[in-house]
Motif scaffolding. Structure first.
Motif: not given
Length: 511
Positions: A237-264
């Motif tokens: 549950e703690e891991s989920i809570t901390w992960s959610t802060l990242l996913i919801e941009k509450k601890v910085g602006f992080y977002e997935l790249e749009r495509t698999s090509e951009e991952v590379c």
């Protein structure tokens, strides 16, 4: 190219053998230092240089977990087969570098009181960097050696015994939490005397949160796997809570790249190119291993390295069959043809005599060449990337894993967030019914060759260890695991000047 600056201020920092076995410097050594911002900046640069250099001299766990069809070299085979006698007698498994890093971090923390006229936010930044590094290193120690030493500070002269793995993880959590409290978001990071991009190797709120998410997921998994005391459910549950802060941009602006090509082309590139990346390690392109190491580097051959040929793939330490890749990914999955170079045409029957059916890894693509005196043509100087250690896709799938263990329906949407980007079939695809297994396989597909798979296998339990590892791993039972079978044996230097440390129970049977 951005390089971490190495400032050799104190010979004692390079020369100390370990905080476990070296008489510490008297505090008066620093009486005239640690006064100004320049002093602390220099020490933080020193810490960052050590962090990259010393941390990754021992990355055997990445080799243990690689998804590979052919492994060349007996040392790699010994690791992957858990050949106990060879691992005890033929490998350098020292934790010295880890404790050197903890020592440098403690030097900074122990001397903050000497600062004169430095703003509080700057002192918090210096302390936060030290806490983040300590948290990361204790986490890495626990994952590699299990029960290890916890030191008090940079001046204590006592001899330390090992602490339990759970206590070590709690020490890592304590330090990571302090780093989280003190450090700003990445986009608010202060410049250390230069108007340049701030490396994502530095600790910030986001990287501390990623560390905490992984710490709690690992702690819960170890409680379950080893039958230890503790509340695994609470850890997930703690891991989920901390992960959610990242996913919801509450601890910085992080977002997935749009495509698999951009991952590379962006995430695997690093160097500020990707908002998906949370923690990167700077590569020093002009130094050899470990300064230019990242797990994927061992896979790279033609066509990324233009000085090699299509036949070079068969000579690599690790190789993967094209058929394995085709079975791993659906035909419509974009990663199939982004992470690998022309998978179908290069695996045609006409190519078999050249590559024996092996696939060409294409996840990292940027190479720099240099002129050399011994060749009429330029040679590969380095792979022009940083070591992307944690990225947001990892966090989505880590949260999904913890949710699956708790029966939380969020697991499905997190899993499908990653599949959607790759144009893969959403869960449940035909034949899928075990969401925990589906998440494990998705981490295998998404994070392929990034160095996570060994730890992913362990977090999922003994059944996964028996299924996805080879050799002596297949016969381990819970007692073997509890006694330290999955961790590295202690190297002889751990006992040199410390007569109270003992080898863990599992490995002592083979000495």
């Amino acid at each position: 190219m951005r390089k971490i600056i190495y400032i050799l201020l104190f010979p004692l920092l390079w020369g100390c053998d370990s905080v476990l076995d070296v008489e510490p410097e008297n505090a008066i050594t620093f009486t005239n230092f640690f006064k100004t911002e320049e002093d602390f900046n220099a020490m933080v640069f020193q810490l960052e240089g050590f962090f990259r250099y010393k941390q990754f001299e021992n990355e055997t766990m990445a080799y243990r977990g690689f998804l590979a069809d052919q492994v060349n070299g007996s040392s790699n085979q010994d690791q992957r087969m858990l050949n106990q006698t060879s691992l005890l007698n033929s490998f350098y498994n020292s934790w010295k570098n880890h404790y050197d890093l903890i020592y440098v971090a403690n030097v900074i923390l122990d001397n903050l009181y000497r600062a004169e006229g430095i703003p509080r936010d700057k002192l918090d930044f210096y302390a936060g960097q030290a806490y983040f590094v300590k948290g990361f290193i204790y986490f890495d120690l626990a994952r590699k050696w299990g029960d290890v030493v916890i030191t008090k500070n940079s001046t204590s002269m006592e001899v330390y015994d090992k602490s339990s793995m759970i206590d070590v993880l709690d020490e890592a959590i304590k330090n990571a939490s302090e780093g989280y409290r003190l450090l700003p978001k990445y986009e608010d990071m202060p410049l250390l005397g230069a108007n340049t991009w701030v490396s994502k190797q530095y600790g910030c709120k986001g990287s501390c949160v990623a560390l905490l998410a992984h710490l709690y997921a690992w702690k819960g998994s170890m409680i379950d796997l080893c039958g230890l005391e503790g509340d695994a459910k609470e850890c997930y549950e703690e891991s989920i809570t901390w992960s959610t802060l990242l996913i919801e941009k509450k601890v910085g602006f992080y977002e997935l790249e749009r495509t698999s090509e951009e991952v590379c082309t962006k995430a695997m590139k690093g160097m500020g190119a990707s908002q998906e990346n949370i923690l990167e390690f700077e590569l020093d392109r002009f130094q050899n291993y470990p300064m230019a190491y990242f797990p994927g580097s061992i896979w790279i051959t033609w066509p990324v390295k233009g000085t090699e040929t299509p036949a070079s793939v068969v000579t690599k330490s690790f190789t993967i069959k094209a058929e394995t890749v085709k079975n791993l990914y659906e035909s419509k999955d974009d990663r199939r043809n982004e992470y690998f170079y022309k998978l179908d045409s290069m695996s045609h029957d006409t190519m078999y005599k050249v590559n024996q059916g092996y696939a060409y890894v294409y996840k990292w693509r940027d190479v720099v060449y240099e002129d050399v005196s011994w060749s009429p043509t330029p040679q590969v100087a380095y792979i022009d990337v940083n070591y992307c250690y944690w990225r947001l896709a990892d966090i989505y799938l880590l949260r999904a894993e913890c949710c699956a263990k708790l029966g939380n329906d969020l697991a499905k949407s997190d899993l499908n967030k990653i599949r959607d980007r790759a144009n893969a079939t959403p869960y449940p695809a035909p034949g899928e019914s075990d969401i925990q297994l589906a998440i494990f396989k998705e981490r295998e597909r998404e994070l392929l060759f990034e160095g996570h798979r060994y730890y992913d296998i362990i977090r999922n339990g003994l059944e996964y260890i028996h299924t996805y590892m080879d050799g002596n791993y297949k016969t381990l039972d819970q007692q073997d695991v509890k006694e330290g079978a999955l961790f590295l044996p202690l190297d002889t230097d751990a006992f040199t000047l410390n007569d109270i440390i003992r080898q863990n129970i599992y490995w002592s049977k083979f000495e």
